[in-house]
Design an enzyme around this catalytic site. Structure first.
Site, PDB file in Angstrom:
ATOM      1  CG  ASP A   8       3.372   1.930   0.024  1.00 26.29           C
ATOM      2  OD1 ASP A   8       4.592   1.810   0.240  1.00 26.29           O
ATOM      3  OD2 ASP A   8       2.594   2.448   0.833  1.00 26.29           O
ATOM      4  CD  GLU A  39      -1.262   2.754   3.093  1.00 25.29           C
ATOM      5  OE1 GLU A  39      -2.012   2.893   4.073  1.00 25.29           O
ATOM      6  OE2 GLU A  39      -0.627   3.698   2.589  1.00 25.29           O
ATOM      7  CG  ASN A  40      -2.485   3.285  -0.745  1.00 25.13           C
ATOM      8  OD1 ASN A  40      -3.473   3.753  -0.203  1.00 25.13           O
ATOM      9  ND2 ASN A  40      -1.255   3.671  -0.449  1.00 25.13           N
ATOM     10  CG  ASN A  67      -2.242   6.350   6.330  1.00 23.55           C
ATOM     11  OD1 ASN A  67      -1.251   5.792   5.855  1.00 23.55           O
ATOM     12  ND2 ASN A  67      -2.802   7.404   5.778  1.00 23.55           N
ATOM     13  CG  HIS A  68      -4.567   5.272   2.748  1.00 24.31           C
ATOM     14  ND1 HIS A  68      -3.631   5.730   1.839  1.00 24.31           N
ATOM     15  CD2 HIS A  68      -5.098   6.383   3.316  1.00 24.31           C
ATOM     16  CE1 HIS A  68      -3.605   7.051   1.857  1.00 24.31           C
ATOM     17  NE2 HIS A  68      -4.486   7.472   2.746  1.00 24.31           N
TER      18      HIS A  68
END
Length: 260
Positions: A8, A39-40, A67-68
């Site tokens: 990530d 995603e982050n 999910n982000h």
């Protein structure tokens, strides 16, 4: 075939070390394709048009989500417009973007499937059933299929690894930002690790400034979290896959750190 899967990407520090290190790692491991979870990547939560362009320009060929992914509304349009950017395939029908794609780079073709877990997370469609359907569809185009399973519970990740053993080349866990030491090739040829780890600040709490996180634990009150500063780390795995059969031959953990 060699494939590099990067953990990530967290905020600007993650993007900084990604740009600095990925070209060297790609050469050192002979990686035809680089996959990274993003995603982050924008401010510690979400993705934007400029950030995805920066990641791709750093030498990444496919960017997965979680999910982000939806944190920035701009991502909705980017997901539809950029075929190399994925979001979990088990979001309900009609969600922006796509959850799987065949990525072509340097003469290689790799199927990439993004899924999200359900334990301690949102109640999405069944990742196990979707994984099997999507894996079979991708394997009709290429024998090499890599799964990014973005999930909280280790048990759910391990279960999916065994469920897909022999059906995909690798099941790579993401989401916890902490690299695990359980990498292995399962009996039917699927490489597995519970979490590939994080590419971002080393000295925060999973990427965020530790003071705010500690305050939240002490007070249980809302606190605004900010991306940590300081030395950045890059966590990844290098996969060795038989491109004729799709069976993994090896998986190697990678940890890189900036100079203090």
């Amino acid at each position: 075939m060699r494939i590099l899967v990067v953990g990530d990407i967290h905020g600007k520090p993650g993007r900084r070390i990604l740009r600095a290190v990925v070209p060297r790692l790609r050469k050192a491991h002979g990686a035809a394709i680089v996959i990274a979870n993003g995603e982050n990547a924008a401010g510690g939560a979400g993705i934007t048009r400029d950030v995805i362009a920066e990641i791709l320009d750093s030498g990444v060929d496919a960017v997965t989500g979680g999910n982000h992914t939806w944190h920035n509304r701009e991502a909705y349009e980017v997901l539809d417009a950029e075929p190399r950017l994925l979001r979990p395939a088990n979001y309900p029908a009609g969600a922006p973007g796509r959850g799987a794609a065949v990525i072509e780079a340097n003469g290689a073709r790799v199927g990439v499937l993004n899924l999200q877990g359900r334990i301690f997370m949102q109640s999405l469609d069944d990742p196990f059933q979707i994984a099997r359907v999507e894996a079979e569809r991708l394997r009709a185009e290429t024998p090499v299929v890599i799964v990014d399973f973005h999930a909280e519970a280790t048990s759910e990740k391990i279960a999916l690894g065994w469920y897909l053993d022999g059906r995909v080349s690798a099941v790579i866990g993401t989401h916890t930002h902490v690299q695990t030491a359980d990498e292995r090739v399962l009996p039917e040829g699927t490489a597995y690790i519970s979490d590939v780890g994080m590419t971002g600040p080393r000295d925060g709490v999973i990427g965020m400034e530790r003071e705010g996180i500690i305050e939240r634990f002490l007070t249980q009150l809302p606190v605004r979290f900010t991306v940590a500063a300081g030395v950045a780390q890059l966590n990844a795995v290098a996969l060795d896959v038989d491109e004729a059969t799709g069976r993994a031959r090896g998986i190697t953990r990678i940890q890189e750190f900036e100079e203090p």
